[in-house]
Motif scaffolding. Structure first.
Motif, PDB file in Angstrom:
ATOM      1  N   ASP A 104      74.368  55.481  15.356  1.00 37.45           N
ATOM      2  CA  ASP A 104      75.208  56.595  14.925  1.00 37.45           C
ATOM      3  C   ASP A 104      74.388  57.737  14.350  1.00 37.45           C
ATOM      4  O   ASP A 104      74.858  58.880  14.323  1.00 37.45           O
ATOM      5  CB  ASP A 104      76.224  56.115  13.887  1.00 37.45           C
ATOM      6  CG  ASP A 104      77.394  55.381  14.523  1.00 37.45           C
ATOM      7  OD1 ASP A 104      77.319  55.125  15.743  1.00 37.45           O
ATOM      8  OD2 ASP A 104      78.367  55.072  13.822  1.00 37.45           O
ATOM      9  N   PHE A 105      73.185  57.452  13.874  1.00 37.85           N
ATOM     10  CA  PHE A 105      72.333  58.533  13.380  1.00 37.85           C
ATOM     11  C   PHE A 105      71.927  59.458  14.526  1.00 37.85           C
ATOM     12  O   PHE A 105      72.016  60.686  14.418  1.00 37.85           O
ATOM     13  CB  PHE A 105      71.090  57.952  12.707  1.00 37.85           C
ATOM     14  CG  PHE A 105      70.148  59.006  12.188  1.00 37.85           C
ATOM     15  CD1 PHE A 105      70.394  59.618  10.977  1.00 37.85           C
ATOM     16  CD2 PHE A 105      69.027  59.386  12.915  1.00 37.85           C
ATOM     17  CE1 PHE A 105      69.535  60.599  10.494  1.00 37.85           C
ATOM     18  CE2 PHE A 105      68.174  60.361  12.451  1.00 37.85           C
ATOM     19  CZ  PHE A 105      68.428  60.967  11.233  1.00 37.85           C
ATOM     20  N   VAL A 106      71.497  58.860  15.639  1.00 35.03           N
ATOM     21  CA  VAL A 106      71.128  59.653  16.815  1.00 35.03           C
ATOM     22  C   VAL A 106      72.361  60.330  17.390  1.00 35.03           C
ATOM     23  O   VAL A 106      72.355  61.529  17.704  1.00 35.03           O
ATOM     24  CB  VAL A 106      70.444  58.766  17.869  1.00 35.03           C
ATOM     25  CG1 VAL A 106      70.126  59.580  19.122  1.00 35.03           C
ATOM     26  CG2 VAL A 106      69.173  58.159  17.297  1.00 35.03           C
ATOM     27  N   ALA A 107      73.449  59.578  17.533  1.00 31.49           N
ATOM     28  CA  ALA A 107      74.668  60.139  18.102  1.00 31.49           C
ATOM     29  C   ALA A 107      75.216  61.255  17.214  1.00 31.49           C
ATOM     30  O   ALA A 107      75.650  62.303  17.717  1.00 31.49           O
ATOM     31  CB  ALA A 107      75.720  59.045  18.281  1.00 31.49           C
ATOM     32  N   GLY A 108      75.190  61.060  15.901  1.00 30.63           N
ATOM     33  CA  GLY A 108      75.699  62.083  14.993  1.00 30.63           C
ATOM     34  C   GLY A 108      74.897  63.366  15.071  1.00 30.63           C
ATOM     35  O   GLY A 108      75.463  64.469  15.078  1.00 30.63           O
ATOM     36  N   SER A 109      73.575  63.246  15.151  1.00 33.34           N
ATOM     37  CA  SER A 109      72.737  64.440  15.286  1.00 33.34           C
ATOM     38  C   SER A 109      73.015  65.156  16.595  1.00 33.34           C
ATOM     39  O   SER A 109      73.114  66.389  16.644  1.00 33.34           O
ATOM     40  CB  SER A 109      71.256  64.053  15.203  1.00 33.34           C
ATOM     41  OG  SER A 109      70.938  63.514  13.936  1.00 33.34           O
ATOM     42  N   ALA A 110      73.156  64.390  17.684  1.00 37.78           N
ATOM     43  CA  ALA A 110      73.419  64.999  18.985  1.00 37.78           C
ATOM     44  C   ALA A 110      74.789  65.663  19.015  1.00 37.78           C
ATOM     45  O   ALA A 110      74.939  66.787  19.518  1.00 37.78           O
ATOM     46  CB  ALA A 110      73.322  63.939  20.086  1.00 37.78           C
ATOM     47  N   VAL A 111      75.801  64.998  18.469  1.00 35.97           N
ATOM     48  CA  VAL A 111      77.155  65.573  18.466  1.00 35.97           C
ATOM     49  C   VAL A 111      77.195  66.819  17.593  1.00 35.97           C
ATOM     50  O   VAL A 111      77.847  67.815  17.947  1.00 35.97           O
ATOM     51  CB  VAL A 111      78.176  64.519  17.989  1.00 35.97           C
ATOM     52  CG1 VAL A 111      79.544  65.157  17.768  1.00 35.97           C
ATOM     53  CG2 VAL A 111      78.283  63.390  19.014  1.00 35.97           C
TER      54      VAL A 111
END
Length: 353
Positions: A104-111
């Motif tokens: 979710d850290f990677v996904a949150g940054s990308a989103v």
């Protein structure tokens, strides 16, 4: 522009968004593992970019077919900014959740970065509410004074540029934080998130150029410097993005970073797709440009490259690049959605003879 063609140009971004969201939902529902969650969320929110491109295309199309209303003037840009707000809010929630799993850290940054791109695309929609004036201004001789009264008041004009600039600055600042702390315990996640957000900031920068170019043509202040500066910036940044991705793919010894390199290449192709819009505006401004009608071919080419890359990565069956293969499908969809915008711009600015 006929009514049927106008409907097609508005349907294309919605269709591409539906494809991206459907694939993202399928990945989230039927695939397991951290990479599947990242890819699924990114695909779902790449559909948000397509929705904002729909708002932009619709804003221009409604003017070209003579059906633009006061509701359209405020409604389409507001819709785009609302979609951007949802994406940014969801990205921030993923990043601030107290029990956040590593994906979710990677996904949150990308989103979050995708949401900032949506802000820039929505700014294009906002400035395009006066798009019809471009053809009138282009018919004037070189050296004509700025339009009076100006379509946008000075404060409104500054705000239209400041909003995407601020979004770009936020993306660049967050990428700097991620990469500066990349040596921590979450090094792999910060490397991936940091490089993806840097690339999204590059896309935002190219969109700033599109906003500025449209605004200056609408205000009749477009200059030789604008004609050269913004295409050069977009072309250079896109090349840097693609080169950086190739370097990661070819030289990075960590197999887990292969996906990052391929996504960088895809985002570089998005930047070059925006470059096509800047070249179109520069080519047709107060000059005959027979080659301008070929500019919509650029997003078709970049979209196909993204989809071919995705197919090759899927065929490789390499676990480390499956996430990139999935994301590239969404990036290809964004390119095809940008084809719709390029075609609308060509229809509205070309054919001056």
């Amino acid at each position: 522009m006929s009514h049927g063609v106008s409907v097609l140009f508005r349907v294309i971004p919605l269709l591409m968004g539906a494809v991206s969201a459907a694939l993202g939902g399928y990945v989230l529902a039927h695939s397991t593992g951290p990479s599947a969650r990242v890819a699924g969320l990114v695909l779902v929110f790449l559909a948000a970019v397509c929705l904002c491109l729909f708002a932009t295309a619709a804003t221009i199309v409604r003017q070209l077919i003579g059906r633009f209303t006061a509701l359209d003037r405020f409604g389409y840009p507001a819709f785009g900014f609302a979609v951007a707000g949802v994406a940014i809010g969801y990205g921030v929630c993923l990043l601030t959740e107290s029990r956040r799993p590593p994906p979710d850290f990677v996904a949150g940054s990308a989103v979050l970065g995708i949401g900032l791109v949506c802000v820039c695309v929505s700014s294009v929609a906002a400035v395009s509410t006066r798009f019809a004036l471009i053809r009138e201004n282009a018919a004037l001789p070189d050296g004509s004074p700025p339009r009076s009264p100006a379509p946008f008041r000075p404060f409104a004009a500054r705000t239209l540029v400041a909003v995407p600039v601020l979004a770009t600055a936020v993306a660049a600042a967050w990428a700097t934080v991620l990469l500066a702390n990349g040596g921590g315990g979450d090094e792999a996640g910060r490397f991936t998130a940091g490089h993806v957000v840097v690339d999204l900031a590059i896309v935002c920068t190219c969109l700033v150029g599109l906003v500025a170019s449209l605004l200056r043509q609408i205000q009749n202040t477009y200059s030789r410097r604008d004609r050269i500066w913004w295409p050069v910036v977009a072309g250079t940044l896109g090349a840097m993005d693609i080169t950086g991705g190739l370097v990661v793919v070819a030289l990075d010894p960590r197999p887990t970073q292969l996906a990052t390199g391929y996504v960088q290449i895809g985002l570089g192709l998005i930047a070059w797709t925006v470059l096509g819009k800047l070249l179109l505006l520069a080519l047709v401004w107060r000059r005959d440009a027979p080659s301008a009608d070929r500019m919509p071919l650029i997003p078709i080419g970049t979209g196909l490259v993204c989809l071919f890359m995705s197919a090759f990565l899927f065929e490789s069956a390499e676990p480390n690049v499956i996430v990139a293969a999935r994301v590239l499908v969404g990036l290809g969809g964004v390119c095809f959605a940008l084809f719709s915008l390029a075609s609308v711009l060509e229809s509205g600015t070309g054919g001056r003879g």
